[in-house]
Design a protein around this motif. Structure first.
Motif, PDB file in Angstrom:
ATOM      1  N   GLY A  26       0.968  -1.234  -0.048  1.00  0.00           N
ATOM      2  CA  GLY A  26       0.128   0.170   0.091  1.00  0.00           C
ATOM      3  C   GLY A  26       0.768   1.150   0.006  1.00  0.00           C
ATOM      4  N   SER A  27       0.312   2.402   0.266  1.00  0.00           N
ATOM      5  CA  SER A  27       0.980   3.692   0.189  1.00  0.00           C
ATOM      6  C   SER A  27       1.595   3.906   1.645  1.00  0.00           C
ATOM      7  N   ILE A  28       2.601   3.199   1.804  1.00  0.00           N
ATOM      8  CA  ILE A  28       3.261   3.059   3.202  1.00  0.00           C
ATOM      9  C   ILE A  28       4.372   4.218   2.991  1.00  0.00           C
ATOM     10  N   PHE A  29       4.523   5.044   4.311  1.00  0.00           N
ATOM     11  CA  PHE A  29       5.730   5.723   4.317  1.00  0.00           C
ATOM     12  C   PHE A  29       6.693   4.953   5.410  1.00  0.00           C
ATOM     13  N   SER A  30       6.078   4.666   6.515  1.00  0.00           N
ATOM     14  CA  SER A  30       6.911   3.873   7.459  1.00  0.00           C
ATOM     15  C   SER A  30       5.895   2.931   8.386  1.00  0.00           C
ATOM     16  N   ILE A  31       6.402   2.142   9.004  1.00  0.00           N
ATOM     17  CA  ILE A  31       5.812   1.031   9.733  1.00  0.00           C
ATOM     18  C   ILE A  31       6.581   1.136  11.188  1.00  0.00           C
ATOM     19  N   SER A  53      10.995  -0.479  14.564  1.00  0.00           N
ATOM     20  CA  SER A  53      11.489  -0.002  13.264  1.00  0.00           C
ATOM     21  C   SER A  53      12.943  -0.037  13.637  1.00  0.00           C
ATOM     22  N   GLY A  54      13.510   0.320  14.565  1.00  0.00           N
ATOM     23  CA  GLY A  54      15.024   0.314  14.972  1.00  0.00           C
ATOM     24  C   GLY A  54      15.618  -1.268  15.148  1.00  0.00           C
ATOM     25  N   ASN A  96       1.261  -8.421  12.660  1.00  0.00           N
ATOM     26  CA  ASN A  96       0.576  -7.287  13.160  1.00  0.00           C
ATOM     27  C   ASN A  96       1.553  -6.202  12.921  1.00  0.00           C
ATOM     28  N   ALA A  97       0.753  -4.965  12.645  1.00  0.00           N
ATOM     29  CA  ALA A  97       1.858  -3.712  12.496  1.00  0.00           C
ATOM     30  C   ALA A  97       0.892  -2.767  13.424  1.00  0.00           C
ATOM     31  N   ASP A  98       1.565  -2.326  14.198  1.00  0.00           N
ATOM     32  CA  ASP A  98       0.628  -1.409  15.258  1.00  0.00           C
ATOM     33  C   ASP A  98       0.314   0.018  14.750  1.00  0.00           C
ATOM     34  N   LEU A  99       1.329   0.429  14.267  1.00  0.00           N
ATOM     35  CA  LEU A  99       1.236   1.993  13.696  1.00  0.00           C
ATOM     36  C   LEU A  99       1.790   2.122  12.337  1.00  0.00           C
ATOM     37  N   ILE A 100       1.047   2.624  11.347  1.00  0.00           N
ATOM     38  CA  ILE A 100       1.278   2.567   9.943  1.00  0.00           C
ATOM     39  C   ILE A 100       1.437   4.174   9.517  1.00  0.00           C
ATOM     40  N   THR A 101       2.276   4.683   9.185  1.00  0.00           N
ATOM     41  CA  THR A 101       2.130   6.139   8.400  1.00  0.00           C
ATOM     42  C   THR A 101       1.842   5.817   6.965  1.00  0.00           C
ATOM     43  N   TYR A 111      -1.754   8.594   9.976  1.00  0.00           N
ATOM     44  CA  TYR A 111      -1.560   7.376  10.895  1.00  0.00           C
ATOM     45  C   TYR A 111      -2.777   6.458  10.729  1.00  0.00           C
ATOM     46  N   GLU A 112      -2.446   5.333  10.560  1.00  0.00           N
ATOM     47  CA  GLU A 112      -3.355   4.116  10.642  1.00  0.00           C
ATOM     48  C   GLU A 112      -2.879   3.234  11.459  1.00  0.00           C
ATOM     49  N   TYR A 113      -3.831   2.718  12.395  1.00  0.00           N
ATOM     50  CA  TYR A 113      -3.393   1.647  13.279  1.00  0.00           C
ATOM     51  C   TYR A 113      -3.677   0.186  13.315  1.00  0.00           C
TER      52      TYR A 113
END
Length: 126
Positions: A26-31, A53-54, A96-101, A111-113
């Motif tokens: 999708g149009s993901i900037f970061s997770i 992410s780190g 699971n991805a908890d927070l996606i920009t 932000y999507e959660y």
């Protein structure tokens, strides 16, 4: 529209290994953090492991030392290497991805959660 798709499940004998993958599209900037959960028949879904992410990781006691989580941020993909599998590891595994920009159509960020994959079955025979 963000989607998480797992792959790599299957049937393995006790003591064997499997590697699960979960790719986000999708149009993901970061997770932010990503994780793996599992749900066995008649049981609640349980958290197994997470990775930020780190690259910081945590594991629940039941899989520590046997399972390894990793991720490729460039591919928006998280992996779960499962070794020394036991029959009690039999379950449907979910990522699971908890927070996606995400980047919207007009170029803004939002932000999507709490996204989940569809699950992949892992069966370990004794």
């Amino acid at each position: 529209q963000v989607q998480l798709v797992e792959s790599g499940g299957g049937f393995v004998q006790a003591g064997g290994s499997l590697r699960l993958s979960c790719a986000a599209s999708g149009s993901i900037f970061s997770i932010n953090a990503m994780g793996w959960y599992r749900q066995a028949p008649g049981k609640q879904r349980e958290l197994l492991t997470t990775i930020t992410s780190g690259g910081s990781t945590m594991y629940t006691y039941s899989v520590k030392g046997r399972f390894t989580i990793s991720r490729d941020n460039a591919k928006n993909t998280v992996y779960l290497q499962m070794n020394s599998l036991k029959p009690e590891d039999t379950a449907v595994y979910y990522c699971n991805a908890d927070l996606i920009t995400v980047v919207t159509d007009d170029g803004l960020m939002r932000y999507e959660y709490d996204y989940w994959g569809q699950g992949t079955q892992v069966t370990v025979s004794s």
